[in-house]
Structures are given as structure tokens and as C-alpha cells.
Write a protein that holds these residues in place. Structure first.
Motif, PDB file in Angstrom:
ATOM      1  N   ALA A  52      35.087  35.297  53.105  1.00 15.66           N
ATOM      2  CA  ALA A  52      34.389  36.525  53.523  1.00 15.66           C
ATOM      3  C   ALA A  52      34.089  37.444  52.341  1.00 15.66           C
ATOM      4  CB  ALA A  52      35.214  37.274  54.561  1.00 15.66           C
ATOM      5  N   VAL A  53      34.906  37.322  51.274  1.00 18.74           N
ATOM      6  CA  VAL A  53      34.727  38.201  50.113  1.00 18.74           C
ATOM      7  C   VAL A  53      33.311  38.065  49.522  1.00 18.74           C
ATOM      8  CG1 VAL A  53      35.647  36.564  48.380  1.00 18.74           C
ATOM      9  CG2 VAL A  53      35.879  39.020  48.018  1.00 18.74           C
ATOM     10  N   ASN A  54      32.715  36.893  49.706  1.00 17.29           N
ATOM     11  CA  ASN A  54      31.371  36.680  49.149  1.00 17.29           C
ATOM     12  C   ASN A  54      30.283  37.448  49.901  1.00 17.29           C
ATOM     13  OD1 ASN A  54      32.252  34.846  47.097  1.00 17.29           O
ATOM     14  ND2 ASN A  54      32.589  33.358  48.716  1.00 17.29           N
ATOM     15  N   GLY A  55      30.640  38.061  51.018  1.00 17.95           N
ATOM     16  CA  GLY A  55      29.661  38.834  51.779  1.00 17.95           C
ATOM     17  C   GLY A  55      29.666  40.311  51.432  1.00 17.95           C
ATOM     18  N   ILE A  56      30.418  40.700  50.390  1.00 12.28           N
ATOM     19  CA  ILE A  56      30.551  42.129  50.066  1.00 12.28           C
ATOM     20  C   ILE A  56      29.204  42.785  49.749  1.00 12.28           C
ATOM     21  CG2 ILE A  56      31.224  41.558  47.669  1.00 12.28           C
ATOM     22  CD1 ILE A  56      32.376  44.665  49.609  1.00 12.28           C
ATOM     23  N   GLY A  57      28.333  42.049  49.055  1.00 13.64           N
ATOM     24  CA  GLY A  57      27.025  42.618  48.700  1.00 13.64           C
ATOM     25  C   GLY A  57      26.234  43.013  49.940  1.00 13.64           C
ATOM     26  N   GLN A  58      26.184  42.089  50.906  1.00 15.12           N
ATOM     27  CA  GLN A  58      25.425  42.356  52.137  1.00 15.12           C
ATOM     28  C   GLN A  58      26.034  43.516  52.925  1.00 15.12           C
ATOM     29  OE1 GLN A  58      22.489  41.277  52.849  1.00 15.12           O
ATOM     30  NE2 GLN A  58      22.577  40.038  50.983  1.00 15.12           N
ATOM     31  N   GLU A  59      27.359  43.592  52.942  1.00 20.45           N
ATOM     32  CA  GLU A  59      28.011  44.691  53.675  1.00 20.45           C
ATOM     33  C   GLU A  59      27.680  46.040  53.030  1.00 20.45           C
ATOM     34  OE1 GLU A  59      29.320  44.428  56.545  1.00 20.45           O
ATOM     35  OE2 GLU A  59      29.444  42.251  56.619  1.00 20.45           O
ATOM     36  N   CYS A  60      27.628  46.054  51.700  1.00 25.24           N
ATOM     37  CA  CYS A  60      27.249  47.295  51.003  1.00 25.24           C
ATOM     38  C   CYS A  60      25.814  47.688  51.361  1.00 25.24           C
ATOM     39  CB  CYS A  60      27.343  47.110  49.486  1.00 25.24           C
ATOM     40  SG  CYS A  60      28.992  47.328  48.837  1.00 25.24           S
ATOM     41  N   ARG A  61      24.928  46.715  51.318  1.00 22.80           N
ATOM     42  CA  ARG A  61      23.513  46.997  51.635  1.00 22.80           C
ATOM     43  C   ARG A  61      23.376  47.528  53.062  1.00 22.80           C
ATOM     44  NH1 ARG A  61      20.176  47.761  47.515  1.00 22.80           N
ATOM     45  NH2 ARG A  61      18.495  47.651  49.019  1.00 22.80           N
ATOM     46  N   ALA A  62      24.124  46.898  53.974  1.00 21.54           N
ATOM     47  CA  ALA A  62      24.030  47.302  55.387  1.00 21.54           C
ATOM     48  C   ALA A  62      24.440  48.764  55.569  1.00 21.54           C
ATOM     49  CB  ALA A  62      24.910  46.393  56.240  1.00 21.54           C
ATOM     50  N   LEU A  63      25.286  49.259  54.674  1.00 21.78           N
ATOM     51  CA  LEU A  63      25.696  50.677  54.753  1.00 21.78           C
ATOM     52  C   LEU A  63      24.797  51.576  53.892  1.00 21.78           C
ATOM     53  CD1 LEU A  63      29.583  50.213  54.623  1.00 21.78           C
ATOM     54  CD2 LEU A  63      28.278  51.124  56.553  1.00 21.78           C
ATOM     55  N   VAL A  86      37.407  50.362  43.253  1.00 18.89           N
ATOM     56  CA  VAL A  86      38.734  50.857  42.885  1.00 18.89           C
ATOM     57  C   VAL A  86      39.739  49.714  43.020  1.00 18.89           C
ATOM     58  CG1 VAL A  86      40.535  52.542  43.451  1.00 18.89           C
ATOM     59  CG2 VAL A  86      38.108  53.137  43.770  1.00 18.89           C
ATOM     60  N   THR A  87      40.500  49.465  41.953  1.00 18.63           N
ATOM     61  CA  THR A  87      41.488  48.389  42.025  1.00 18.63           C
ATOM     62  C   THR A  87      42.714  48.728  41.181  1.00 18.63           C
ATOM     63  OG1 THR A  87      41.732  45.978  41.965  1.00 18.63           O
ATOM     64  CG2 THR A  87      40.525  46.954  40.129  1.00 18.63           C
ATOM     65  N   GLY A  88      43.696  47.801  41.162  1.00 13.13           N
ATOM     66  CA  GLY A  88      44.960  48.061  40.475  1.00 13.13           C
ATOM     67  C   GLY A  88      44.869  47.828  38.981  1.00 13.13           C
ATOM     68  N   ARG A  89      45.932  48.269  38.286  1.00 10.61           N
ATOM     69  CA  ARG A  89      45.964  48.141  36.820  1.00 10.61           C
ATOM     70  C   ARG A  89      46.393  46.754  36.375  1.00 10.61           C
ATOM     71  NH1 ARG A  89      49.418  53.574  35.496  1.00 10.61           N
ATOM     72  NH2 ARG A  89      47.711  55.038  35.769  1.00 10.61           N
ATOM     73  N   THR A  90      47.053  45.978  37.277  1.00 16.63           N
ATOM     74  CA  THR A  90      47.647  44.719  36.826  1.00 16.63           C
ATOM     75  C   THR A  90      46.993  43.510  37.482  1.00 16.63           C
ATOM     76  OG1 THR A  90      49.415  45.137  38.406  1.00 16.63           O
ATOM     77  CG2 THR A  90      49.844  45.721  36.127  1.00 16.63           C
ATOM     78  N   ALA A  91      47.615  42.999  38.569  1.00 22.93           N
ATOM     79  CA  ALA A  91      47.194  41.699  39.118  1.00 22.93           C
ATOM     80  C   ALA A  91      45.717  41.661  39.516  1.00 22.93           C
ATOM     81  CB  ALA A  91      48.068  41.336  40.310  1.00 22.93           C
ATOM     82  N   THR A  92      45.265  42.621  40.301  1.00 27.01           N
ATOM     83  CA  THR A  92      43.893  42.532  40.826  1.00 27.01           C
ATOM     84  C   THR A  92      42.856  42.752  39.736  1.00 27.01           C
ATOM     85  OG1 THR A  92      44.145  44.823  41.556  1.00 27.01           O
ATOM     86  CG2 THR A  92      44.357  43.106  43.232  1.00 27.01           C
ATOM     87  N   ARG A  93      43.231  43.487  38.693  1.00 22.03           N
ATOM     88  CA  ARG A  93      42.298  43.745  37.590  1.00 22.03           C
ATOM     89  C   ARG A  93      41.832  42.429  36.950  1.00 22.03           C
ATOM     90  NH1 ARG A  93      43.764  48.137  33.281  1.00 22.03           N
ATOM     91  NH2 ARG A  93      41.670  48.443  32.539  1.00 22.03           N
ATOM     92  N   ASN A  94      42.760  41.451  36.913  1.00 24.33           N
ATOM     93  CA  ASN A  94      42.454  40.158  36.291  1.00 24.33           C
ATOM     94  C   ASN A  94      42.151  39.066  37.316  1.00 24.33           C
ATOM     95  OD1 ASN A  94      43.053  41.249  33.694  1.00 24.33           O
ATOM     96  ND2 ASN A  94      45.215  41.152  34.256  1.00 24.33           N
ATOM     97  N   SER A  95      41.952  39.460  38.559  1.00 28.55           N
ATOM     98  CA  SER A  95      41.714  38.463  39.603  1.00 28.55           C
ATOM     99  C   SER A  95      40.372  37.766  39.406  1.00 28.55           C
ATOM    100  CB  SER A  95      41.722  39.155  40.976  1.00 28.55           C
ATOM    101  OG  SER A  95      41.144  38.311  41.944  1.00 28.55           O
ATOM    102  N   PRO A  96      40.345  36.439  39.568  1.00 32.80           N
ATOM    103  CA  PRO A  96      39.068  35.737  39.465  1.00 32.80           C
ATOM    104  C   PRO A  96      38.091  36.160  40.568  1.00 32.80           C
ATOM    105  CG  PRO A  96      40.819  34.257  40.229  1.00 32.80           C
ATOM    106  CD  PRO A  96      41.473  35.542  39.829  1.00 32.80           C
ATOM    107  N   TYR A  97      38.612  36.719  41.640  1.00 35.87           N
ATOM    108  CA  TYR A  97      37.728  37.125  42.742  1.00 35.87           C
ATOM    109  C   TYR A  97      36.910  38.374  42.411  1.00 35.87           C
ATOM    110  CZ  TYR A  97      40.162  33.539  45.242  1.00 35.87           C
ATOM    111  OH  TYR A  97      40.675  32.321  45.602  1.00 35.87           O
ATOM    112  N   LEU A  98      37.368  39.094  41.397  1.00 34.31           N
ATOM    113  CA  LEU A  98      36.590  40.267  40.977  1.00 34.31           C
ATOM    114  C   LEU A  98      35.197  39.812  40.519  1.00 34.31           C
ATOM    115  CD1 LEU A  98      37.358  43.192  41.048  1.00 34.31           C
ATOM    116  CD2 LEU A  98      38.224  43.028  38.726  1.00 34.31           C
ATOM    117  N   GLY A  99      35.137  38.679  39.822  1.00 30.55           N
ATOM    118  CA  GLY A  99      33.861  38.118  39.381  1.00 30.55           C
ATOM    119  C   GLY A  99      32.982  37.732  40.557  1.00 30.55           C
ATOM    120  N   GLN A 100      33.608  37.176  41.602  1.00 26.34           N
ATOM    121  CA  GLN A 100      32.842  36.791  42.791  1.00 26.34           C
ATOM    122  C   GLN A 100      32.263  38.020  43.489  1.00 26.34           C
ATOM    123  OE1 GLN A 100      35.647  33.137  44.002  1.00 26.34           O
ATOM    124  NE2 GLN A 100      34.416  33.874  45.701  1.00 26.34           N
ATOM    125  N   ILE A 101      33.050  39.082  43.504  1.00 24.58           N
ATOM    126  CA  ILE A 101      32.585  40.334  44.118  1.00 24.58           C
ATOM    127  C   ILE A 101      31.383  40.875  43.336  1.00 24.58           C
ATOM    128  CG2 ILE A 101      33.213  42.759  44.521  1.00 24.58           C
ATOM    129  CD1 ILE A 101      36.084  41.712  45.130  1.00 24.58           C
TER     130      ILE A 101
END
Ligand SMILES: [Fe+2]
Length: 390
Positions: free
Chosen positions: A18-29, A37-52
């Protein structure tokens, strides 16, 4: 039957990928520039940030990443973040992470349309009057349920207090719940966030303000956590367990957003603010002690919890069935490595008065099924410290 109003304004998108649908959800709003906004450690380096970022780019939405949120976000972090958000000129906010980045993003989005510091709202000097920027939440833990609630918890490091603020306008517009994001969570984080979700479900199910719809959500959350939390801790790649824990956290969030919390959170907040005990760990330690003390207010509901956790309560008295719920929670805690006592988490025996002084001011304390005085809280905290035997 109780009269009630149930309003669940958050759109939930629940799916693997579902994370790959973030663009469409933003547009819909109507979003054209997102502030993530994200964390300083784990999520900052998450590979999913690139997908977002890729999904946003494909949808034509610009993004600025703000990876500055610590665990238990402070007044300073939120006020600084709100100022950066203001200068970014974004029209939509995305929260990516556990409860801390989500709560911080809620507060920062709210401050875009309301004056002052977040401290003003925590202390009641100002009221949240206007809806903030629209917010989309992508939780990376299964615990806080914050993706569907109106609440945020902010830490005042000066006074060593954790204070919750809650307003309907802070409720996220969309929650994107993708269990794939939870796979990399280490066992200890899976355990502490999972027991936080169980605490939400049990506190809301037994709350004074519970209603039939919040009850349905909470009871199902308890069933799922009883069945899947051990599995998720044992093997983080168990997608059936991850999916069901993500669902349980969401259901518990829906439940407590309507029914509210109680004394477990009231005591866990000062434990966290004064001694740095993680939110889920503090709740997990306190949960059976508070349940044991409050069960006599409603044996039926505590018996329901035992059954939902898989205990066989047939033929038992109401009192014994309620006690079985406490034993089941103790066994679950032990299996997943949550400390049994506050002492084991480093809280000194001299801390009782300071914890109780703070907990007694918790605005949700009267929502506990047993009405608790300072003396009651002292007994509960002393038991949790191992000073007094149950
Ligand atoms: Fe919580």
C-alpha cells in the motif's frame, strides 16, 4: 444499551504494498508539496523512504524530508519542526514511522493553522481552533494506533512530564497500513509496541466511556494480539503475524480513540518522562497490576478479555475468569520479554510519590473502570515496584 456517537473520519488503506500508493493519496487530497516527517534513526535509513519518494514523484508531488524526530518527541522538537514546515510552503504532511514521528507530525500540522507553541496547547492556555494541514500516516510499527486517532503525546523535558493533547481536527485524513514495513522491526520493538496495542485495547474495552462499537474493535484487537504477538516476536518475517498485528494495532487505535484510555497510561507517562522507560515497556509492566486492581469493577468484561486471549473460562466464577485475564497477560509478557516489575526496568523504590503525584493528574484517570485515588495508585505502583506483595 448505551447511547453513543461513533465518528471514524480516517480513510484506511490496508494492503501489502500500500505504501506505493502514497502519491495518489496525496493528489486525492489536493497535495502538491509534501512535508515528510520521520525519525532520526531507523526510518531515516529505511529503503521504503525511496519508494515513497518515487510514488510522490510519479504523482507530481514535490517532497521535503524532515528526519529529526526523537523517541518521545519534545516541545522543542515540535516547535522547531513546525517552524521548518511553515517555511517549506508545503500543503500536505506525511508521517512515516512509529508513534513518535506520527504524533510529532500531528502537532506540527496543527500548528500551521493555530498560533503559538505546542506547550500552550498542552497546558490549556490555547485551544485547537482550526484544522491543521492534511496529514497522511504510514506507521512502521504495530502499536501506537496513532494513524487513526486524534491524540498526540508530547514530552515537556523541563518539567519531566508527558502530556497528551487531543482534538478532532488532528485526526489523520488517511492511514496507509502496509505490513511489509513492519518486517524489519527488531523483536524487542515488536514486543514493546505490541504490548502497547494490547494496553490500548484492554484499557478502552474496560473504560467507563466504552461503547458497543469500540468494544467490538477492542475485543477483536485482543484476540489478534493473543494469537499473533508471540509469532511476530519469534519471527519478524512471519507475514501472517505481521499483518494481523498491524490490524490489531489499528483496531485498538479505533477503539481507544472513542473509548479513551485509563490508569495504565496514566502511570506509564511519568515512568517514561522521569526514568526514560519506553512507552510500550512502561505500559506492559503496569498492565497486569492495574488490571488486577480494577477487575472487580467489571468481572464480565475482564472475563471476556481472558476468553479473547484464548483462556478456557467455562465453569469459572466471574472473579476467577477475571483473574485468568491477568494471568494470561503475565504469561504473554514473560514470553515476549517485557520486564515483570518497574524495579527490573530501573525505576527506584524512592520514585513512588513522584510517579503518583503525576499520574493522579492524568485527565483520563476517571475513565478507568475502578475509580482510583492517590492511595490506590500508591498501592498499584508499590506492587509494580515489588515493594508490596499482591
Ligand atoms: Fe499507548
Amino acid at each position: 444499551m448505551k447511547d453513543f456517537v461513533f465518528n471514524m473520519p480516517t480513510k484506511v488503506v490496508f494492503a501489502v504494498g500500500a505504501v506505493n500508493g502514497i502519491g495518489q493519496e496525496c493528489r486525492a487530497l489536493g497535495g502538491t508539496k509534501a512535508f515528510l516527517v520521520t525519525g532520526r534513526t531507523a526510518t531515516r535509513n529505511s529503503p521504503y523512504l525511496g519508494q515513497i519518494e518515487k510514488s510522490l514523484q510519479e504523482a507530481g508531488v514535490a517532497v521535503q524530508i524532515y528526519a529529526e524526530i526523537e523517541a518521545d518527541p519534545s516541545v522543542g522538537t515540535i516547535d522547531r519542526g513546525a517552524a521548518v514546515l511553515k517555511s517549506a510552503g508545503a500543503d500536505i504532511v506525511i508521517a512515516f514511522g512509529g508513534g513518535s514521528p506520527i504524533d510529532a507530525a500531528k502537532a506540527m500540522a496543527m500548528l500551521q493553522k493555530n498560533e503559538g507553541s505546542i506547550l500552550d496547547y498542552m497546558r490549556g492556555r490555547r485551544q485547537t481552533a482550526n484544522a491543521g494541514l492534511p496529514l497522511i500516516c504510514i506507521p512502521t510499527t504495530a502499536g501506537s494506533g496513532s494513524e487513526v486517532t486524534a491524540a498526540a503525546v508530547v514530552t515537556d523535558r523541563g518539567s519531566k512530564e508527558k502530556i497528551g493533547i487531543s482534538h478532532g481536527s488532528m485526526t489523520p485524513k488517511v492511514a496507509i497500513v502496509d505490513p511489509v514495513l513492519h518486517v524489519s522491526m527488531p523483536p524487542a520493538v515488536t514486543a514493546s509496541t505490541g504490548i502497547d496495542a494490547l494496553t490500548h485495547a484492554i484499557e478502552a474495552y474496560t473504560a467507563v466511556q466504552a461503547n458497543p462499537l469500540s468494544d467490538a474493535a477492542c475485543l477483536q484487537a485482543i484476540r489478534l494480539i493473543g494469537k499473533y504477538l508471540r509469532r511476530a516476536v519469534a519471527n519478524g518475517k512471519d507475514m501472517e503475524a505481521r499483518g494481523n498485528m498491524a490490524l490489531a494495532s489499528l483496531l485498538a487505535g479505533i477503539g481507544f480513540n472513542h473509548a479513551g484510555l485509563g490508569a495504565v497510561h496514566g502511570i506509564a507517562h511519568p515512568i517514561g518522562a522521569q526514568f526514560g522507560v519506553a512507552h510500550g515497556v512502561g505500559n506492559g509492566i503496569m498492565l497486569p497490576y492495574v488490571m488486577e486492581y480494577c477487575a472487580m469493577a467489571d468481572y464480565t468484561k475482564f472475563g471476556d478479555i481472558a476468553a479473547a486471549l484464548g483462556e478456557n473460562i467455562s465453569g469459572m466464577s466471574g472473579r476467577d475468569a477475571a483473574q485468568q485475564a491477568v494471568s494470561a497477560v503475565r504469561a504473554l509478557k514473560q514470553d515476549i520479554g517485557i520486564p515483570e516489575t518497574l524495579a527490573a526496568a530501573g525505576v527506584p523504590p524512592t520514585a513512588v510519590d513522584a510517579i503518583v503525584r503525576d499520574a493522579i493528574t492524568y485527565r483520563r484517570l476517571p475513565n478507568s473502570p475502578r475509580q482510583l485515588t492517590g492511595e490506590d495508585l500508591t498501592v498499584i505502583v508499590e506492587r509494580a515496584l515489588g515493594i508490596k506483595k499482591v
